[in-house]
Write an enzyme that holds these catalytic residues in place. Sequence first.
Site, PDB file in Angstrom:
ATOM      1  N   ASP A 241      -7.304  25.544  21.660  1.00  0.00           N
ATOM      2  CA  ASP A 241      -8.214  25.166  20.570  1.00  0.00           C
ATOM      3  C   ASP A 241      -9.509  25.967  20.651  1.00  0.00           C
ATOM      4  OD1 ASP A 241      -6.421  23.254  19.793  1.00  0.00           O
ATOM      5  OD2 ASP A 241      -7.605  21.533  20.441  1.00  0.00           O
TER       6      ASP A 241
ATOM      7  N   ASP B 189       1.685  19.477  15.046  1.00  0.00           N
ATOM      8  CA  ASP B 189       1.250  19.680  16.427  1.00  0.00           C
ATOM      9  C   ASP B 189       2.427  19.519  17.389  1.00  0.00           C
ATOM     10  OD1 ASP B 189      -0.597  20.219  18.451  1.00  0.00           O
ATOM     11  OD2 ASP B 189      -2.131  18.943  17.536  1.00  0.00           O
TER      12      ASP B 189
ATOM     13  N   TYR C  56       2.855  25.808  22.784  1.00  0.00           N
ATOM     14  CA  TYR C  56       3.470  24.878  23.741  1.00  0.00           C
ATOM     15  C   TYR C  56       4.598  25.530  24.544  1.00  0.00           C
ATOM     16  CZ  TYR C  56       0.649  21.073  21.930  1.00  0.00           C
ATOM     17  OH  TYR C  56      -0.415  20.275  21.594  1.00  0.00           O
TER      18      TYR C  56
ATOM     19  N   GLU D 283       2.397  24.752  15.955  1.00  0.00           N
ATOM     20  CA  GLU D 283       1.801  25.024  17.273  1.00  0.00           C
ATOM     21  C   GLU D 283       2.894  25.404  18.269  1.00  0.00           C
ATOM     22  OE1 GLU D 283      -1.670  23.572  18.318  1.00  0.00           O
ATOM     23  OE2 GLU D 283      -2.196  23.395  16.215  1.00  0.00           O
ATOM     24  N   TRP D 284       4.025  25.737  17.765  1.00  0.00           N
ATOM     25  CA  TRP D 284       5.246  25.994  18.552  1.00  0.00           C
ATOM     26  C   TRP D 284       5.031  26.989  19.688  1.00  0.00           C
ATOM     27  CZ3 TRP D 284      10.324  27.394  15.409  1.00  0.00           C
ATOM     28  CH2 TRP D 284      11.408  27.473  16.286  1.00  0.00           C
ATOM     29  N   PRO D 285       4.551  28.231  19.415  1.00  0.00           N
ATOM     30  CA  PRO D 285       4.447  29.182  20.540  1.00  0.00           C
ATOM     31  C   PRO D 285       3.423  28.760  21.596  1.00  0.00           C
ATOM     32  CG  PRO D 285       3.561  30.147  18.514  1.00  0.00           C
ATOM     33  CD  PRO D 285       4.206  28.860  18.131  1.00  0.00           C
TER      34      PRO D 285
END
Length: 353
Positions: A167, A106, A143, A139-141
């Site tokens: 989500d 995450d 954020y 979840e890189w892109p």
Amino acid sequence: SEQLFVEMADRMVAEGWRDAGYEFICIDDCWMAPTRDRHGRLQADPKRFPSGIRKLADYVHSKGLKLGIYSDVGNKTCAGFPGSYDHYDLDAQTFASWGVDLLKFDGCNSDSLELLAEGYRRMSVALNKTGRSIVYSCEWPFYLRPVQQPNYTEIKQYCNHWRNFYDVYDSWSSIKSILDWTALHQDSIVKIAGPGGWNDPDMAMIGNFGLSWDQSVTQMAMWAIMAAPLFMSNDLRHISPEAKCLLQNREVIAINQDPLGKQGYQLVKDKNFQLWERPLSGRAYAVAVVNYQEIGGPQKFTFSLTFLGNGLACNPACSVQQVLPASRDWGVYSWFSSLSVEVNPTGTVLLKV
């Protein structure tokens, strides 16, 4: 608790989930003790996971399944447990030594976008260094997006799948917002998806309370069109026979898992209707007709087969098979035919051409 995951593993084997292709059981946030051990290693909550994660992984493996776990790129997880910042190598080694097969990583509590990107890269390298095959879910892109356009070529170098959007929730508005977002950004995200790296629209909500039957069909059909990693977020002890049947539908799963690995895209948006297609192996196409209307009864949508596959999907002729909401053979059509599809409100008809 470990008891819950043991029960889910047993259910996955006994009730046909594993045989349908579901092989990962993933632990999300909150599995950890609130502090690391004296060697700086992550440890499982001693009350809820008294036997430890290694023991649980061994049990899951004994059932022919794989175990996924959760951590975070920042100094704390989203729920406030210890994050992996400054411990990337140690945490990767810990997960590998436990026999973990997937890491969901995450993006909460990272001090800057530079540190976020560096953390995602470093954990990828650290996982590979362990020598264990561990699926890396990022979840890189998601954020990055509020501030800058993600570099998907780079993200795919490091991650196996990645979240782009909020989500998912157990509601039609949530499913709809994910589909809308995907259609809006398809020019930048569809072309990067393929074996080794996938866009992840988040989990299947089918089998919970919030989606009607037609909306459940829409999620299943559209996740197959989007080449989405197929993870369920539900309780297999309390799932209706209909939801189970839908989630285990072999024809839909075959489309979702098609070896060509191309993600589908929206072709046409016409009033309340959307037409999507996904190229499949063997010169086939998956085609979805979605009805966004939320009131009234079923409505018809008619389109020419020349629309599909840049005009090549049905040239000179093709067979059409309905996959959802029920399996039906529609017969053979010529290139210049039109198809008329009747779709329930918030429902989808999924075809294979």
